[in-house]
Design a protein around this motif. Structure first.
Motif, PDB file in Angstrom:
ATOM      1  N   THR A  50       0.823  -1.218   0.000  1.00 54.14           N
ATOM      2  CA  THR A  50       0.000   0.000   0.000  1.00 54.14           C
ATOM      3  C   THR A  50       0.854   1.264   0.000  1.00 54.14           C
ATOM      4  OG1 THR A  50      -0.220  -0.160   2.405  1.00 54.14           O
ATOM      5  CG2 THR A  50      -2.016  -1.089   1.065  1.00 54.14           C
ATOM      6  N   ARG A  75      -7.885  -7.222   3.149  1.00 56.75           N
ATOM      7  CA  ARG A  75      -8.549  -6.075   3.782  1.00 56.75           C
ATOM      8  C   ARG A  75      -8.208  -6.018   5.269  1.00 56.75           C
ATOM      9  NH1 ARG A  75     -13.906  -5.160   6.085  1.00 56.75           N
ATOM     10  NH2 ARG A  75     -14.394  -2.955   5.939  1.00 56.75           N
ATOM     11  N   ARG A  81      -9.041   0.690   3.911  1.00 58.99           N
ATOM     12  CA  ARG A  81      -8.209   0.028   2.893  1.00 58.99           C
ATOM     13  C   ARG A  81      -8.637   0.421   1.481  1.00 58.99           C
ATOM     14  NH1 ARG A  81      -4.406  -1.906   4.733  1.00 58.99           N
ATOM     15  NH2 ARG A  81      -4.957  -3.926   5.567  1.00 58.99           N
ATOM     16  N   ASN A 106      -9.159  -5.446  -2.550  1.00 61.50           N
ATOM     17  CA  ASN A 106      -8.870  -6.019  -1.240  1.00 61.50           C
ATOM     18  C   ASN A 106      -9.822  -7.174  -0.969  1.00 61.50           C
ATOM     19  OD1 ASN A 106     -10.370  -3.515   1.007  1.00 61.50           O
ATOM     20  ND2 ASN A 106     -11.137  -4.298  -0.900  1.00 61.50           N
TER      21      ASN A 106
END
Length: 191
Positions: A50, A75, A81, A106
């Motif tokens: 991420t 997630r 998220r 996710n």
């Protein structure tokens, strides 16, 4: 069509993601799509998956070689998220030509749930509880793999069970509307 899957943990997730995404592409009318899993660099967890700096390098390196780049992460009950992934998508798309697409999804809560969705589950297991469990890998996947006698196989059984699950892709899509079905629809719209 060439597809590159970017997992947060290639060591184990590749065994789930590659067969399921391959089945998805077949469902979308692309049975000859070449589906690869990003092996270099190997992201090490959600913190790298991420962070734009890591994804930017992957898009720079592989963006011209693949039609579709898919970042697939867990997630992990993180409400924000999706916002993180939307931001990454926007940045990645600005780097790609009009013929390529970058999407991020996710799994609700972990990609092991996608695998479980393709299987007949043990008696007494409740699907909605599995979907909402914060740690389904530990609570459901590992006991399932142990029960099936595949924990000593590649990816703690994910290679065997991932292929089996993908053969029932329609069940995965039906059981996982918030993630798999949504991802499939987004790819369908692009195609």
């Amino acid at each position: 069509m060439k597809v590159l899957i970017i997992p947060e943990d290639v060591k184990k997730d590749q065994y789930i993601l590659k067969p399921i995404i391959t089945a998805m592409m077949e469902e979308l009318g692309k049975p000859y799509a070449k589906v690869d899993v990003c092996q270099d660099p190997r992201l090490r967890g959600i913190s790298q998956a991420t962070r734009w700096e890591y994804i930017q390098g992957i898009v720079e390196r592989y963006g011209g070689m693949y039609d579709l780049l898919l970042l697939c992460v867990d997630r992990d009950s993180e409400v924000g998220r999706r916002d993180q992934l939307n931001n990454i998508e926007q940045q990645a798309r600005s780097m790609l030509n009009a013929d390529s697409l970058f999407l991020a999804e996710n799994a609700w809560q972990e990609v092991e749930v996608w695998l479980l969705a393709g299987h007949t589950l043990p008696a007494g297991w409740n699907w909605s509880e599995i979907r909402e469990e914060r740690d389904p890998k530990e609570r459901y996947y590992l006991p399932f793999a142990e029960q099936r006698g595949v924990l000593d196989k590649p990816g703690d059984g994910r290679k065997t069970l991932g292929k089996e699950a993908a053969r029932r892709y329609d069940r995965i899509r039906r059981r996982c509307p918030e993630d798999i079905a949504t991802l499939e629809q987004r790819i369908h719209e692009w195609i």
